[in-house]
Write a protein that holds these residues in place. Structure first.
Motif, PDB file in Angstrom:
ATOM      1  N   ALA A  76      46.520  53.262  42.532  1.00  0.00           N
ATOM      2  CA  ALA A  76      46.780  53.045  43.958  1.00  0.00           C
ATOM      3  C   ALA A  76      47.571  51.754  44.164  1.00  0.00           C
ATOM      4  N   ALA A  77      47.231  50.707  43.417  1.00  0.00           N
ATOM      5  CA  ALA A  77      47.953  49.437  43.525  1.00  0.00           C
ATOM      6  C   ALA A  77      49.387  49.596  43.028  1.00  0.00           C
ATOM      7  N   SER A  78      49.567  50.344  41.937  1.00  0.00           N
ATOM      8  CA  SER A  78      50.912  50.589  41.408  1.00  0.00           C
ATOM      9  C   SER A  78      51.750  51.402  42.388  1.00  0.00           C
ATOM     10  N   ASP A  79      51.134  52.405  43.008  1.00  0.00           N
ATOM     11  CA  ASP A  79      51.835  53.213  44.009  1.00  0.00           C
ATOM     12  C   ASP A  79      52.276  52.336  45.178  1.00  0.00           C
ATOM     13  N   TRP A  80      51.404  51.424  45.588  1.00  0.00           N
ATOM     14  CA  TRP A  80      51.770  50.504  46.676  1.00  0.00           C
ATOM     15  C   TRP A  80      52.990  49.679  46.262  1.00  0.00           C
ATOM     16  N   ALA A  81      52.994  49.152  45.031  1.00  0.00           N
ATOM     17  CA  ALA A  81      54.094  48.316  44.558  1.00  0.00           C
ATOM     18  C   ALA A  81      55.407  49.098  44.532  1.00  0.00           C
ATOM     19  N   MET A  82      55.376  50.337  44.070  1.00  0.00           N
ATOM     20  CA  MET A  82      56.598  51.138  44.028  1.00  0.00           C
ATOM     21  C   MET A  82      57.127  51.395  45.445  1.00  0.00           C
ATOM     22  N   GLY A  83      56.214  51.672  46.377  1.00  0.00           N
ATOM     23  CA  GLY A  83      56.623  51.867  47.770  1.00  0.00           C
ATOM     24  C   GLY A  83      57.180  50.588  48.375  1.00  0.00           C
TER      25      GLY A  83
ATOM     26  N   LEU B 159      20.804  16.056  33.564  1.00  0.00           N
ATOM     27  CA  LEU B 159      20.276  16.669  32.353  1.00  0.00           C
ATOM     28  C   LEU B 159      20.807  18.089  32.188  1.00  0.00           C
ATOM     29  N   PHE B 160      20.959  18.816  33.275  1.00  0.00           N
ATOM     30  CA  PHE B 160      21.418  20.204  33.195  1.00  0.00           C
ATOM     31  C   PHE B 160      22.827  20.311  32.624  1.00  0.00           C
ATOM     32  N   ALA B 161      23.616  19.265  32.702  1.00  0.00           N
ATOM     33  CA  ALA B 161      24.979  19.297  32.162  1.00  0.00           C
ATOM     34  C   ALA B 161      24.964  19.458  30.647  1.00  0.00           C
ATOM     35  N   PHE B 162      23.887  19.091  29.982  1.00  0.00           N
ATOM     36  CA  PHE B 162      23.817  19.155  28.523  1.00  0.00           C
ATOM     37  C   PHE B 162      23.080  20.389  28.008  1.00  0.00           C
ATOM     38  N   LEU B 163      22.610  21.231  28.888  1.00  0.00           N
ATOM     39  CA  LEU B 163      21.923  22.450  28.490  1.00  0.00           C
ATOM     40  C   LEU B 163      22.930  23.593  28.387  1.00  0.00           C
ATOM     41  N   PRO B 164      22.619  24.630  27.582  1.00  0.00           N
ATOM     42  CA  PRO B 164      23.557  25.746  27.450  1.00  0.00           C
ATOM     43  C   PRO B 164      23.567  26.650  28.695  1.00  0.00           C
ATOM     44  N   TRP B 165      24.752  26.925  29.163  1.00  0.00           N
ATOM     45  CA  TRP B 165      24.956  27.759  30.345  1.00  0.00           C
ATOM     46  C   TRP B 165      25.628  29.057  29.939  1.00  0.00           C
ATOM     47  N   ARG B 166      25.561  30.036  30.812  1.00  0.00           N
ATOM     48  CA  ARG B 166      26.251  31.309  30.619  1.00  0.00           C
ATOM     49  C   ARG B 166      26.929  31.714  31.924  1.00  0.00           C
ATOM     50  N   LEU B 167      27.936  32.554  31.808  1.00  0.00           N
ATOM     51  CA  LEU B 167      28.679  33.041  32.958  1.00  0.00           C
ATOM     52  C   LEU B 167      28.622  34.559  32.935  1.00  0.00           C
ATOM     53  N   ASP B 168      28.094  35.170  34.011  1.00  0.00           N
ATOM     54  CA  ASP B 168      27.920  36.622  34.066  1.00  0.00           C
ATOM     55  C   ASP B 168      28.638  37.205  35.270  1.00  0.00           C
ATOM     56  N   ALA B 169      29.182  38.394  35.091  1.00  0.00           N
ATOM     57  CA  ALA B 169      29.773  39.130  36.202  1.00  0.00           C
ATOM     58  C   ALA B 169      28.646  39.587  37.129  1.00  0.00           C
ATOM     59  N   THR B 170      28.861  39.459  38.443  1.00  0.00           N
ATOM     60  CA  THR B 170      27.834  39.832  39.411  1.00  0.00           C
ATOM     61  C   THR B 170      28.284  40.951  40.333  1.00  0.00           C
ATOM     62  N   GLY B 171      29.433  41.523  40.070  1.00  0.00           N
ATOM     63  CA  GLY B 171      29.939  42.586  40.936  1.00  0.00           C
ATOM     64  C   GLY B 171      31.053  43.355  40.251  1.00  0.00           C
ATOM     65  N   THR B 172      31.717  44.157  41.014  1.00  0.00           N
ATOM     66  CA  THR B 172      32.770  45.021  40.516  1.00  0.00           C
ATOM     67  C   THR B 172      34.106  44.288  40.486  1.00  0.00           C
ATOM     68  N   THR B 173      34.865  44.524  39.443  1.00  0.00           N
ATOM     69  CA  THR B 173      36.203  43.957  39.332  1.00  0.00           C
ATOM     70  C   THR B 173      37.130  44.652  40.321  1.00  0.00           C
ATOM     71  N   ALA B 174      37.908  43.864  41.047  1.00  0.00           N
ATOM     72  CA  ALA B 174      38.888  44.397  41.995  1.00  0.00           C
ATOM     73  C   ALA B 174      40.281  43.957  41.551  1.00  0.00           C
ATOM     74  N   ARG B 175      41.237  44.866  41.700  1.00  0.00           N
ATOM     75  CA  ARG B 175      42.627  44.565  41.350  1.00  0.00           C
ATOM     76  C   ARG B 175      43.496  44.705  42.579  1.00  0.00           C
ATOM     77  N   THR B 176      44.492  43.852  42.668  1.00  0.00           N
ATOM     78  CA  THR B 176      45.551  44.007  43.650  1.00  0.00           C
ATOM     79  C   THR B 176      46.871  43.775  42.941  1.00  0.00           C
TER      80      THR B 176
END
Length: 79
Positions: free
Chosen positions: A39-46, A4-21
């Motif tokens: 910092a990630a860009s500096d790593w890539a250039m190095g 039954l839960f497959a037919f109910l409306p769901w939502r997706l929420d962020a639960t933490g901080t976005t991390a980039r690499t």
């Protein structure tokens, strides 16, 4: 799982901080995850200067959680 839960409306929420690499496409080495893109860009250039590898992907990760929309858990529970 209650089908039954497959037919109910769901939502997706962020639960933490976005991390980039930044990840090298040649050898798959990557910068440390964090919110600071500079910092990630500096790593890539190095990395490019050390290895000659010049192709990278920016990988962004945000923890997410699916939940029933407000009021739907109670409505579906009685059926």
């Amino acid at each position: 799982m209650n089908r039954l839960f497959a037919f109910l409306p769901w939502r997706l929420d962020a639960t933490g901080t976005t991390a980039r690499t930044v990840q090298c496409k040649g050898c798959l080495e990557a910068s440390e995850p964090g919110a600071d893109l500079k910092a990630a860009s500096d790593w890539a250039m190095g990395h490019a200067a050390r290895t000659g590898h010049v192709d990278f992907d920016e990988v962004t990760t945000t923890p997410l959680r699916a939940s029933l929309m407000e009021g739907q858990a109670r409505a579906g529970a009685g059926r």
